[in-house]
Design an enzyme around this catalytic site. Structure first.
Site, PDB file in Angstrom:
ATOM      1  N   ASP A  47      -2.158 -10.609   7.519  1.00  0.00           N
ATOM      2  CA  ASP A  47      -1.925  -9.753   6.348  1.00  0.00           C
ATOM      3  C   ASP A  47      -1.040  -8.649   6.910  1.00  0.00           C
ATOM      4  OD1 ASP A  47      -1.891  -8.373   4.027  1.00  0.00           O
ATOM      5  OD2 ASP A  47      -4.063  -8.173   3.817  1.00  0.00           O
ATOM      6  N   GLU A  69       5.619 -12.471   1.003  1.00  0.00           N
ATOM      7  CA  GLU A  69       5.927 -11.395   0.061  1.00  0.00           C
ATOM      8  C   GLU A  69       7.159 -10.654   0.582  1.00  0.00           C
ATOM      9  OE1 GLU A  69       2.260  -9.088  -0.774  1.00  0.00           O
ATOM     10  OE2 GLU A  69       1.292 -10.744   0.252  1.00  0.00           O
ATOM     11  N   HIS A  93       4.058 -12.984  -5.644  1.00  0.00           N
ATOM     12  CA  HIS A  93       2.872 -13.223  -4.812  1.00  0.00           C
ATOM     13  C   HIS A  93       2.428 -14.689  -4.868  1.00  0.00           C
ATOM     14  CE1 HIS A  93      -0.744 -12.095  -2.652  1.00  0.00           C
ATOM     15  NE2 HIS A  93      -0.398 -10.818  -2.674  1.00  0.00           N
ATOM     16  N   HIS A 144      -0.549  -2.526  -4.771  1.00  0.00           N
ATOM     17  CA  HIS A 144       0.087  -3.448  -5.717  1.00  0.00           C
ATOM     18  C   HIS A 144       0.296  -2.859  -7.116  1.00  0.00           C
ATOM     19  CE1 HIS A 144       0.129  -6.350  -2.673  1.00  0.00           C
ATOM     20  NE2 HIS A 144      -0.963  -7.030  -2.926  1.00  0.00           N
ATOM     21  N   ARG A 204       0.801  -1.231   0.000  1.00  0.00           N
ATOM     22  CA  ARG A 204       0.000   0.000   0.000  1.00  0.00           C
ATOM     23  C   ARG A 204       0.830   1.276   0.000  1.00  0.00           C
ATOM     24  NH1 ARG A 204      -2.482  -4.101   1.827  1.00  0.00           N
ATOM     25  NH2 ARG A 204      -4.753  -4.261   1.866  1.00  0.00           N
TER      26      ARG A 204
HETATM   27  C1  GLA Z   1      -1.320  -8.508  -0.170  1.00  0.00           C
HETATM   28  C2  GLA Z   1      -2.093  -7.477   0.542  1.00  0.00           C
HETATM   29  C3  GLA Z   1      -3.435  -8.032   0.809  1.00  0.00           C
HETATM   30  C4  GLA Z   1      -4.092  -8.469  -0.470  1.00  0.00           C
HETATM   31  C5  GLA Z   1      -3.279  -9.473  -1.128  1.00  0.00           C
HETATM   32  C6  GLA Z   1      -3.851  -9.892  -2.477  1.00  0.00           C
HETATM   33  O1  GLA Z   1      -0.960  -9.526   0.656  1.00  0.00           O
HETATM   34  O2  GLA Z   1      -1.496  -7.033   1.709  1.00  0.00           O
HETATM   35  O3  GLA Z   1      -4.224  -7.107   1.464  1.00  0.00           O
HETATM   36  O4  GLA Z   1      -4.234  -7.380  -1.318  1.00  0.00           O
HETATM   37  O5  GLA Z   1      -2.007  -8.958  -1.309  1.00  0.00           O
HETATM   38  O6  GLA Z   1      -5.188 -10.179  -2.455  1.00  0.00           O
END
Ligand code: GLA
Length: 330
Positions: free
Chosen positions: A233, A293, A172, A97, A73
């Protein structure tokens, strides 16, 4: 319709990697389990064409894709880079992204394929034009996937620009070391003393919180299914140790170690997958997979104390991550 090419690479132990030119996406990765059967440990769809179907794209899963120009973000719509203002694509008050049409949706060019007796590799490239999704600079990116004779998948990104810009790339892939079901029975270790505090939009506050006595403490290996598990997340700030993360499934006996030169791992465990045409028609349960990630911190442009994601024309961006596989001895 877009032309999509796919390539399959093998190493000397028959590990198999399948890559597509759309998003330089990893479609599959087959490794042996403790019984010697080859299983696909990354979530993938049946055909490369399924990745451009509306049904899939509306889920925004980025399965196995290359994410950029900025993974994660960015809170501001206006970026000041080298004293100039740039407006980047925003949706629901954030940039995510790489914007509306990030690198995951682009057609990459195959630069080279080398299939050696022990190791194989493929390099793909993409030229992201000045002001694509609002970012400054023509950015040329190369990604190399190497299947090594040590049973690792190494991902290397290199990028150069003609104007100062920001770059944060990641892959990813969603891992499930049983090739089906859930990751709740896997054991996880993350070498991280701090995680990033975030708001309700998952935008970092700028504060690094200690993992001590929190649900983010994975410094000692623990089963993912535990009373504190609420799904992840989250951004884990990586310690200096060589090994950054490790995940194991007792059921399949597959262990994966994660090494990277990046300062963070965003660990992401979606609760469910929608019914999609998964490879070999496998079925996934609740908490089907985990993404590691490896990348810079989200929203670094708004947090000057975070490691910088700026790239100048005189520099080469280098991001290296290795996923190393082995079998757990019982
Ligand atoms: C990352 C983001 C998540 C989501 C995934 C894809 O991990 O942090 O919030 O957007 O990618 O769905």
């Amino acid at each position: 319709m877009a032309v999509i090419n796919t390539y399959t690479l093998k190493n000397k132990n028959n590990f198999e990697l399948e890559v597509s030119t759309i998003g330089a996406t990893i479609l599959g990765l087959k490794v042996p389990n403790k019984y010697g059967d080859f299983i696909n440990v990354v979530v993938g769809l049946n055909s490369a064409l399924d990745y451009i179907s509306e049904d899939y794209l509306e889920n925004k899963l980025y399965l196995g894709a290359t994410v950029g120009r900025y993974a994660g973000r960015i809170s501001k719509k206006e970026l000041i880079i080298a004293s100039k203002k740039y407006i980047i694509h925003h949706e629901n008050n954030i940039h995510l992204h790489g914007g509306e049409n990030g690198f995951d949706k682009k057609t990459w060019v195959v630069e080279s394929i080398e299939e050696g007796a022990t190791t194989s590799q493929i390099t793909l490239s993409y030229l992201s034009k000045h002001l694509e999704e609002g970012y400054p600079g023509n950015l040329k990116i190369f990604v190399t996937y190497t299947l090594t004779d040590k049973n690792s998948l190494k991902i290397t990104y290199r990028a150069t620009t003609d104007k100062t810009t920001i770059v944060n790339l990641t892959n990813h892939s969603y891992f499930n070391l049983n090739g089906e079901g859930s990751i709740l029975n896997h054991e996880l270790l993350i070498n991280s003393d701090f995680y990033l505090e975030v708001d309700e939009n998952l935008v970092p506050s700028g504060k690094l919180n200690s993992v001590e006595k929190t649900r983010f403490d994975y410094k000692l290996k623990k089963r993912i299914k535990n009373i504190n598990f609420k799904g992840l997340d989250d951004t884990f700030v990586l310690n200096k140790s060589k090994l950054k993360a490790e995940i194991t499934s007792e059921k399949s006996g597959v262990k994966m170690k994660v090494y990277t030169n990046q300062p963070a791992i965003v660990a992401y465990t979606p609760k469910k997958f929608k019914n999609l045409p998964f490879k070999e028609n496998v079925k996934y349960a609740d908490y089907p997979a985990i993404c590691f990630e490896t990348q810079h911190f989200p929203d670094a442009p708004s947090n000057k104390h975070f490691p910088s994601t700026e790239l100048n024309p005189s520099e080469t961006y280098l991001n290296e991550t290795t996923f190393e596989f082995s079998i757990v001895k019982e």
